[in-house]
Design a protein around this motif. Structure first.
Motif, PDB file in Angstrom:
ATOM      1  N   SER A 137     165.749 208.223 113.912  1.00 62.36           N
ATOM      2  CA  SER A 137     166.130 209.623 114.100  1.00 62.36           C
ATOM      3  C   SER A 137     165.101 210.375 114.942  1.00 62.36           C
ATOM      4  O   SER A 137     163.931 210.506 114.548  1.00 62.36           O
ATOM      5  CB  SER A 137     166.288 210.322 112.742  1.00 62.36           C
ATOM      6  N   LEU A 138     165.533 210.859 116.078  1.00 67.50           N
ATOM      7  CA  LEU A 138     164.730 211.727 116.922  1.00 67.50           C
ATOM      8  C   LEU A 138     165.460 213.054 117.084  1.00 67.50           C
ATOM      9  O   LEU A 138     166.677 213.093 117.220  1.00 67.50           O
ATOM     10  CB  LEU A 138     164.497 211.103 118.303  1.00 67.50           C
ATOM     11  N   ILE A 139     164.706 214.139 117.076  1.00 63.88           N
ATOM     12  CA  ILE A 139     165.259 215.471 117.285  1.00 63.88           C
ATOM     13  C   ILE A 139     164.648 216.026 118.566  1.00 63.88           C
ATOM     14  O   ILE A 139     163.432 215.967 118.757  1.00 63.88           O
ATOM     15  CB  ILE A 139     164.953 216.402 116.104  1.00 63.88           C
ATOM     16  N   GLY A 140     165.489 216.558 119.431  1.00 64.67           N
ATOM     17  CA  GLY A 140     165.006 217.067 120.703  1.00 64.67           C
ATOM     18  C   GLY A 140     165.383 218.513 120.923  1.00 64.67           C
ATOM     19  O   GLY A 140     166.406 218.993 120.429  1.00 64.67           O
ATOM     20  N   LYS A 141     164.538 219.209 121.657  1.00 60.57           N
ATOM     21  CA  LYS A 141     164.799 220.596 122.039  1.00 60.57           C
ATOM     22  C   LYS A 141     164.502 220.753 123.519  1.00 60.57           C
ATOM     23  O   LYS A 141     163.429 220.365 123.982  1.00 60.57           O
ATOM     24  CB  LYS A 141     163.937 221.559 121.226  1.00 60.57           C
ATOM     25  N   ILE A 142     165.454 221.297 124.265  1.00 65.04           N
ATOM     26  CA  ILE A 142     165.254 221.532 125.690  1.00 65.04           C
ATOM     27  C   ILE A 142     164.513 222.848 125.875  1.00 65.04           C
ATOM     28  O   ILE A 142     164.978 223.901 125.450  1.00 65.04           O
ATOM     29  CB  ILE A 142     166.599 221.552 126.436  1.00 65.04           C
ATOM     30  N   MET A 143     163.336 222.765 126.486  1.00 66.50           N
ATOM     31  CA  MET A 143     162.480 223.938 126.650  1.00 66.50           C
ATOM     32  C   MET A 143     162.813 224.612 127.977  1.00 66.50           C
ATOM     33  O   MET A 143     162.225 224.315 129.018  1.00 66.50           O
ATOM     34  CB  MET A 143     161.008 223.522 126.590  1.00 66.50           C
ATOM     35  N   LEU A 158     167.568 217.652 133.782  1.00 70.99           N
ATOM     36  CA  LEU A 158     167.969 218.709 134.719  1.00 70.99           C
ATOM     37  C   LEU A 158     166.803 219.648 135.022  1.00 70.99           C
ATOM     38  O   LEU A 158     166.969 220.873 135.118  1.00 70.99           O
ATOM     39  CB  LEU A 158     169.160 219.501 134.155  1.00 70.99           C
ATOM     40  N   GLY A 159     165.619 219.063 135.157  1.00 67.78           N
ATOM     41  CA  GLY A 159     164.442 219.845 135.517  1.00 67.78           C
ATOM     42  C   GLY A 159     163.766 220.558 134.372  1.00 67.78           C
ATOM     43  O   GLY A 159     162.808 221.299 134.582  1.00 67.78           O
ATOM     44  N   ALA A 160     164.244 220.380 133.137  1.00 73.74           N
ATOM     45  CA  ALA A 160     163.659 221.042 131.972  1.00 73.74           C
ATOM     46  C   ALA A 160     163.029 220.013 131.043  1.00 73.74           C
ATOM     47  O   ALA A 160     163.491 218.876 130.948  1.00 73.74           O
ATOM     48  CB  ALA A 160     164.730 221.846 131.232  1.00 73.74           C
ATOM     49  N   LEU A 161     161.983 220.418 130.350  1.00 74.44           N
ATOM     50  CA  LEU A 161     161.310 219.536 129.401  1.00 74.44           C
ATOM     51  C   LEU A 161     162.178 219.316 128.174  1.00 74.44           C
ATOM     52  O   LEU A 161     162.652 220.270 127.547  1.00 74.44           O
ATOM     53  CB  LEU A 161     159.974 220.153 128.972  1.00 74.44           C
ATOM     54  N   LEU A 183     155.378 216.966 135.143  1.00 71.52           N
ATOM     55  CA  LEU A 183     155.404 218.377 134.761  1.00 71.52           C
ATOM     56  C   LEU A 183     156.456 219.099 135.593  1.00 71.52           C
ATOM     57  O   LEU A 183     156.326 219.222 136.806  1.00 71.52           O
ATOM     58  CB  LEU A 183     154.027 218.996 134.984  1.00 71.52           C
ATOM     59  N   GLN A 184     157.507 219.566 134.932  1.00 73.33           N
ATOM     60  CA  GLN A 184     158.574 220.296 135.603  1.00 73.33           C
ATOM     61  C   GLN A 184     158.859 221.594 134.865  1.00 73.33           C
ATOM     62  O   GLN A 184     158.388 221.813 133.744  1.00 73.33           O
ATOM     63  CB  GLN A 184     159.847 219.447 135.688  1.00 73.33           C
ATOM     64  N   ILE A 216     154.994 226.425 130.529  1.00 70.96           N
ATOM     65  CA  ILE A 216     156.165 225.575 130.694  1.00 70.96           C
ATOM     66  C   ILE A 216     157.396 226.312 130.185  1.00 70.96           C
ATOM     67  O   ILE A 216     157.291 227.201 129.355  1.00 70.96           O
ATOM     68  CB  ILE A 216     155.968 224.258 129.922  1.00 70.96           C
ATOM     69  N   SER A 217     158.538 225.944 130.707  1.00 66.64           N
ATOM     70  CA  SER A 217     159.871 226.333 130.208  1.00 66.64           C
ATOM     71  C   SER A 217     160.445 227.590 130.836  1.00 66.64           C
ATOM     72  O   SER A 217     161.488 228.048 130.409  1.00 66.64           O
ATOM     73  CB  SER A 217     159.896 226.485 128.672  1.00 66.64           C
ATOM     74  N   HIS A 218     159.781 228.145 131.844  1.00 71.90           N
ATOM     75  CA  HIS A 218     160.434 229.239 132.546  1.00 71.90           C
ATOM     76  C   HIS A 218     159.913 229.321 133.974  1.00 71.90           C
ATOM     77  O   HIS A 218     158.949 228.658 134.340  1.00 71.90           O
ATOM     78  CB  HIS A 218     160.251 230.559 131.810  1.00 71.90           C
TER      79      HIS A 218
END
Length: 221
Positions: free
Chosen positions: A39-45, A80-83, A186-187, A196-198
């Motif tokens: 089980s892995l949980i991911g969040k797009i930053m 899509l370019g996001a962490l 690093l994107q 990061i993230s914006h």
């Protein structure tokens, strides 16, 4: 005149008891422990909303034959370019307790003196960035394999990324040398505030990051 009974508080803040019943659940699911291995949980930053189906398709294609352990070792991942910040869901925490404020990155260390090139130096510099996860040995059979050093660090991505650190040069007196960092994979990173993230459009902070200069030095007074 009518009176109404105050509505009881249903939800309390995390970690606090409320007026409702509190249960102690004795049962521990073996299936839950077995599932946690996969089980892995991911969040797009990212500030922008990404297409859910596109994201799912890219993830399934990229992870077709990889295990969760390998996926974590190969992180950070970009979609899509996001962490895509991934964390393991361990059995004894809930989904809402998973912390996404830190992510692992390989960081290159440039400009360190040859005399300071050692595993211990890399670890010491790595702790400036965050929690040290892995160090690439700078020397192999007493040979320097690259012009820079590498360390894998768990970084707090809610703060501006460090651009470098001053290192003392005692043999030259009160002189410091600037050792600078380069982050790999690093994107979605805005150099103006160092976060990061914006991007520039969604950034509301003042400029916080200065460009590095490999020739920079400072006299300490």
């Amino acid at each position: 005149m009518s009176t109404s009974k105050p509505r009881p508080e249903i939800e309390g803040r995390r970690g606090e008891r409320n007026d409702e019943q509190v249960l102690e659940i004795e049962d521990r699911s073996e299936a839950g422990y077995l599932t946690s291995k996969w089980s892995l949980i991911g969040k797009i930053m990212a500030d922008k909303i990404l297409n859910k189906n596109t994201v799912k398709g890219m993830i399934r294609k990229g992870w077709d034959e990889e295990t969760p352990k390998q996926i974590l070792q190969d992180s950070p991942w970009n979609v899509l370019g996001a962490l895509l910040n991934l964390q393991r869901w361990v059995p004894d925490i809930s989904l809402y307790e998973i912390d996404f404020i830190r992510a692992p990155f390989w960081v290159q260390i440039h400009g360190l003196l040859l005399a300071k090139t050692s595993t211990q130096s890399v670890i010491q510099i790595g702790f400036v960035l965050g929690g040290v996860l892995q160090v690439e040995k700078p020397l192999v059979q007493d040979r320097l394999m690259c012009s820079y050093l590498r360390v894998r660090v768990l970084i707090d991505i809610t703060k501006p990324l460090a651009t470098g650190v001053w290192v003392t040069r005692k043999e030259l007196g009160n002189i410091w040398i600037w050792v600078f960092f380069k982050y790999e994979i690093l994107q979605n990173f805005y150099y103006g505030c160092g976060r990061i993230s914006h991007d520039q459009k969604s950034c509301k902070e003042a400029k916080a990051v200065c460009p590095y200069d490999s020739t920079k030095y400072l006299s300490k007074f």
